[in-house]
Scaffold this active site. Structure first.
Site, PDB file in Angstrom:
ATOM      1  N   CYS A 166      48.367  19.768  31.939  1.00 19.00           N
ATOM      2  CA  CYS A 166      49.311  20.210  30.909  1.00 19.00           C
ATOM      3  C   CYS A 166      49.988  21.506  31.352  1.00 19.00           C
ATOM      4  CB  CYS A 166      48.539  20.422  29.610  1.00 19.00           C
ATOM      5  SG  CYS A 166      49.547  21.082  28.286  1.00 19.00           S
ATOM      6  N   CYS A 194      48.641  24.463  28.914  1.00 13.11           N
ATOM      7  CA  CYS A 194      47.257  24.970  28.851  1.00 13.11           C
ATOM      8  C   CYS A 194      46.419  24.626  30.082  1.00 13.11           C
ATOM      9  CB  CYS A 194      46.568  24.471  27.591  1.00 13.11           C
ATOM     10  SG  CYS A 194      46.164  22.716  27.635  1.00 13.11           S
ATOM     11  N   CYS A 229      49.021  16.557  24.367  1.00 11.68           N
ATOM     12  CA  CYS A 229      47.825  17.187  24.918  1.00 11.68           C
ATOM     13  C   CYS A 229      46.856  17.421  23.758  1.00 11.68           C
ATOM     14  CB  CYS A 229      48.203  18.510  25.578  1.00 11.68           C
ATOM     15  SG  CYS A 229      46.772  19.477  26.087  1.00 11.68           S
ATOM     16  N   CYS A 238      46.135  21.472  23.289  1.00 13.20           N
ATOM     17  CA  CYS A 238      47.103  22.457  22.758  1.00 13.20           C
ATOM     18  C   CYS A 238      48.250  21.813  21.986  1.00 13.20           C
ATOM     19  CB  CYS A 238      47.643  23.310  23.893  1.00 13.20           C
ATOM     20  SG  CYS A 238      48.896  22.477  24.891  1.00 13.20           S
ATOM     21  N   CYS A 242      54.345   7.073  29.490  1.00 13.90           N
ATOM     22  CA  CYS A 242      55.654   7.493  29.987  1.00 13.90           C
ATOM     23  C   CYS A 242      55.784   8.980  29.651  1.00 13.90           C
ATOM     24  CB  CYS A 242      56.704   6.658  29.264  1.00 13.90           C
ATOM     25  SG  CYS A 242      58.370   6.959  29.807  1.00 13.90           S
TER      26      CYS A 242
HETATM   27 ZN   LIG Z   1      47.899  21.421  26.716  1.00 16.48          ZN
END
Ligand SMILES: [Zn+2]
Length: 151
Positions: A66, A69, A115, A118, A138
């Site tokens: 991510c 984070c 995610c 976060c 995707c």
């Molecule tokens: Zn994240």
């Protein structure tokens, strides 16, 4: 473990698995940390133009994390070329890395993927991927970074 569309439907309707940890920041903190394009996509549910993403045609070994984070989300071994113009994967790295949410914007019912640590918007998942999972995640390039593995 292999997730299927049925499990994703269940997560999006009944609740997602708990993440290992949670990271929560204010809008100002995210803005200070991200580029404007990263902020627009991850924190305001934007979409990058097809074929524009830097990670689209990269197949180096590593883990996609991510951008907000740094939690690992996808492994390069499950990336595939979908021809859609966005990085595409068949599975998350771990069952609880991603959260799924029903998205009925633009007159379509889709499943948004975020995610789980976060809440960054990543993209969508569709039930038209390759076997055996049949899934196609995707994902916007701008919402991830590739942490390459040393050979
Ligand atoms: Zn994240």
């Amino acid at each position: 473990m292999m997730l299927t569309w049925k499990e994703i439907m269940t997560f999006s309707l009944k609740g997602n698995p708990k993440p290992d940890t949670r990271i929560e920041k204010s809008k100002a903190e995210w803005k200070a940390q991200l580029t404007p394009e990263q902020y627009r996509i991850t924190r305001q549910k934007g979409t990058e133009s097809a074929h524009s993403g830097a990670l689209c045609s990269i197949y180096d070994a590593g883990k996609y994390a991510c951008i907000c984070c740094d939690t690992p989300l996808f492994d390069s071994t499950i990336k595939f070329s979908s021809g859609t113009g966005w990085p595409s994967f068949t599975q998350p790295i771990k069952e609880n890395a991603i959260q799924y949410k029903r998205d009925s914007t633009f007159g379509m019912v889709r499943v948004e993927v975020m995610c789980n640590t976060c809440d960054a918007h990543l993209g969508h998942v569709f039930p038209d991927g390759p076997e055996p999972s049949g899934l196609r995640y995707c994902i916007n390039s701008e919402s991830m970074k590739l942490n390459k593995e040393d050979k």
